[in-house]
Scaffold this active site. Structure first.
Site, mmCIF file in Angstrom:
data_model
loop_
_atom_site.group_PDB
_atom_site.id
_atom_site.type_symbol
_atom_site.label_atom_id
_atom_site.label_comp_id
_atom_site.label_asym_id
_atom_site.label_seq_id
_atom_site.Cartn_x
_atom_site.Cartn_y
_atom_site.Cartn_z
ATOM 1 N N GLU A 68 0.820 -1.207 0.000
ATOM 2 C CA GLU A 68 0.000 0.000 0.000
ATOM 3 C C GLU A 68 0.858 1.264 0.000
ATOM 4 O OE1 GLU A 68 -2.989 -0.162 -0.758
ATOM 5 O OE2 GLU A 68 -3.173 -2.329 -0.487
ATOM 6 N N HIS A 96 1.612 2.132 -3.523
ATOM 7 C CA HIS A 96 0.517 2.922 -4.112
ATOM 8 C C HIS A 96 0.630 4.377 -3.671
ATOM 9 C CE1 HIS A 96 -1.868 -0.059 -6.140
ATOM 10 N NE2 HIS A 96 -2.129 -0.769 -5.049
#
Length: 695
Positions: A488, A491
């Site tokens: 994550e 991202h």
């Protein structure tokens, strides 16, 4: 007449007062323009949404009523600049409705959803606006546009066509009705999964029923029991930090069965939370929409924008991986059954046994116990380790901010600066599960980066569901959770390091099968011994993770990859099967899913990762016809990381090539061209097969 003027004047005064009190309708004089969560109340959303839609329609009207001939600047750039207030409120509302929802927010979502659907349909189907876009698009070869400008023009034209711009009035009405219904059904699907997730709890009240469970898992269950009003007992839920360790370690087979069935039967209980009718309607409506727009299937409609382009290309990739993965999974199942037999178990391996016996084999073969690792993976250290990797690669730094308002006490906020000390953006982290948060892990934004008229810095969020701290123990992550945090964070870097002009193209606004490259490549650093040693410190002693444990992690790296690949690929096939339907007939969900799994030959010992009634990615998220993208991105990331392995995992030149050609570019250029600019060649699937031990 006097009375009417008085009423109108009162209305203007009341509207003015409302606007003054509504934080969305004011300039945010906060650090870096962050949302003032301490001032935002539920009553503010609807008025802000309505005003945001009104303002954007006025901006669109100004574009179409411009007396000058259509140009790139007065049409495309102006359109990209529109809707700032609407984006402002929607970004906040959408994030909070996912991470800290309640009945009132869900009610607002249901009220706003059809309004937003109509609003965006009104823009994409506006004949005058499309005429101006088309006028610029038709002379694109004569214009001196740079790569990003050309991409914005091409995307705007194609999005308008895909949004119904070429349909007649009757067809447009049909499309509007379909879009509104799909929006409503998608919301309901997600709400039902969240409610089912929260309603399940398994309460144990005898110590002997905790046999096999590590102390940390028992402590977490004790904390959960207090939260659920079951003091003195132990509560296990479907949140991954509770579910997975229970399946891995509980000696009580009957309770493992209850837990797994609780998870895989969500949305399939023939009650008010059942999702079968919703999803089969959605599948049918998606076919209708695709056909209306001239596409054979929903998958054809979606994949046109992706790197894959055609459903056949997705199936080709899935089958190429499925055959070796299934063979490996069958061999793994044989080993698990052999262990059951060796221990005198008089039963056949079932899905609720897989995690448990796989853990035993891992311990036997590699002397690796997952719980042995947790003390070295304190959340804060792992997070700081990810920050340190980004610093070594790109020169950026992360400093915690104490003066920024947050929407929940669990949330931390960090300022991100570049190597020269300039401000890059802000990162919010929200790591722990709660009843108001949907499951899984994701990255989103409160504000995207752009530079269309003024430079806007990004406000990025990482939201996860990691193991919570207890009264006497900090949050200690599993090895999988460590990978998820890095994933994550990858991202987040895509959003933070974006350097695009247009909001429409910046950050993660890329094709679905390219967006996972920045996230998945970050996972590679998490498992590198050099990196792991930097953050894996025992939470009690401060001791660095020993070399023998690192060796065990590396040796076990390809363990259970048949299972992991098969359960994932099965979900990818299921997604594609639902969305390559060419007829609008509604299918019986269980029969359809069973036929899909029989076609690929999924063995009964493994359950598809997401069964249809709780497959949020494709029925309540943005991954319909796109769940395959994780494995396609893994082809990209396995190949891309080879460049770092060849030149040094912290080689600055390689890192800056990745930053400048992938992270900074968003969707401003064709993704394969961006990849080739970084790598010098198209990706090779061999690196992925080697990594997973499937070659």
């Amino acid at each position: 007449m006097k009375k009417l003027l008085t009423i109108l004047l009162l209305g203007v005064i009341m509207t003015s007062c409302t606007q003054q009190k509504n934080p969305f309708l004011q300039t945010w004089n906060t650090p870096f323009g962050t949302p003032p969560f301490d001032k935002i109340q539920e009553k503010h959303y609807i008025p802000a949404y309505l005003e945001g839609m009104k303002q954007q329609m006025e901006e669109v009207d100004a574009i179409i009523n411009n007396s000058e001939d259509p140009t790139f600047e007065n049409t495309l750039e102006a359109l990209d600049n529109s809707g700032k207030l609407l984006n402002k409120v929607d970004n906040v509302f959408s994030n909070l409705n996912s991470s800290t929802t309640n009945d009132e927010l869900q009610k607002i979502a249901k009220e706003v959803s059809p309004l937003l659907s109509k609003h965006f349909d009104d823009i994409s189907m506006n004949d005058k606006l499309f005429a101006r876009i088309k006028a610029v698009y038709d002379k694109r070869d004569q214009l001196e546009l740079d790569t990003e400008q050309f991409k914005l023009l091409e995307k705007s034209y194609k999005d308008a066509v895909r949004g119904g711009a070429l349909l007649n009035d009757e067809q447009k009405d049909k499309l509007r009705a379909i879009n509104a219904e799909l929006s409503k059904l998608s919301l309901q699907f997600g709400e039902n999964v969240l409610k089912e997730n929260n309603e399940f709890k398994m309460v144990l009240d005898k110590k002997e029923d905790l046999a096999g469970l590590p102390a940390s898992v028992i402590a977490a269950a004790e904390e959960a029991a207090k939260e659920h009003g079951e003091e003195g007992k132990w509560v296990f839920t479907l949140h991954k930090p509770s579910l997975i360790p229970f399946l891995q370690f509980s000696d009580k087979r009957e309770y493992r069965e209850i837990m797994l069935k609780g998870y895989i039967e969500r949305g399939n209980h023939n009650n008010e939370l059942d999702n079968k009718d919703i999803l089969k309607k959605m599948a049918s409506l998606r076919v209708k929409r695709a056909n209306l727009l001239g596409y054979e299937t929903h998958a054809h409609y979606i994949l046109e924008k992706n790197m894959a382009k055609e459903p056949e290309n997705v199936y080709e990739l899935l089958w190429k991986l499925w055959k070796p993965a299934l063979n490996k999974a069958k061999a793994e199942a044989y080993d698990l059954q052999a262990m059951i037999n060796k221990e005198g178990g008089d039963f056949k391996l079932e899905p609720w046994d897989w995690w448990y016996y796989a853990e035993k084999i891992k311990k036997e073969k590699y002397e690796l116990n997952e719980e042995e690792l947790r003390p070295y993976f304190q959340l804060e250290n792992v997070r700081d380790g990810a920050f340190a990797v980004a610093n070594k690669l790109y020169g950026i730094t992360f400093t915690e901010l104490q003066d920024v308002k947050v929407y929940h006490p669990d949330v931390k906020v960090f300022e991100v600066k570049d190597a020269d000390g300039s401000h890059v953006g802000v990162l919010y982290t929200d790591y722990f599960p709660r009843a108001s948060k949907r499951g899984g892990a994701w990255m989103s934004s409160f504000r995207k980066q752009s530079n269309n008229g003024e430079y806007i810095t990004p406000l990025i969020t990482n939201t996860c569901n990691f193991t919570k701290p207890t009264a006497d123990t900090p949050s200690l992550l599993s090895l999988e959770e460590v990978s998820t945090l890095f994933h994550e964070f990858g991202h987040a870097l895509h959003g933070l390091l974006s350097d695009c002009k247009y909001n429409e193209l910046s950050g993660t606004s890329v094709s679905r099968d390219f967006v996972e490259l920045p996230s998945q490549i970050m996972e590679n650093w998490a498992s590198e011994p050099e990196v792991m040693k930097s953050f894996a410190k025992h939470y009690k002693t401060g001791e660095t993770i020993p070399d023998d444990l690192l060796a065990k992690i590396e040796n076990a790296g390809k363990f259970n990859q048949g299972f992991a690949t098969v359960e994932y690929l099965a979900a990818s096939f299921l997604d594609m099967d639902w969305h390559t339907l060419a007829e609008t007939k509604e299918h019986d969900v269980d029969s359809f899913e069973n036929a899909s799994m029989q076609t690929i030959g999924l063995i009964p010992e493994i359950v598809v990762r997401y069964k249809s009634p709780y497959f949020r990615h494709i029925f309540a998220g943005g991954y319909s016809s796109g769940y395959y993208s994780y494995i396609w991105a893994e082809v990209l990331d396995a190949d891309a990381f080879q460049a770092f392995k060849e030149n040094g995992i912290f080689d600055r030149e390689t890192a800056m090539a990745f930053r400048n050609n992938v992270l900074a570019k968003g969707g401003s250029e064709d993704p394969m061209k961006l990849y080739v600019k970084f790598r010098g060649q198209e990706p090779d699937i061999k690196a992925l097969l080697e990594r997973r031990g499937l070659n």
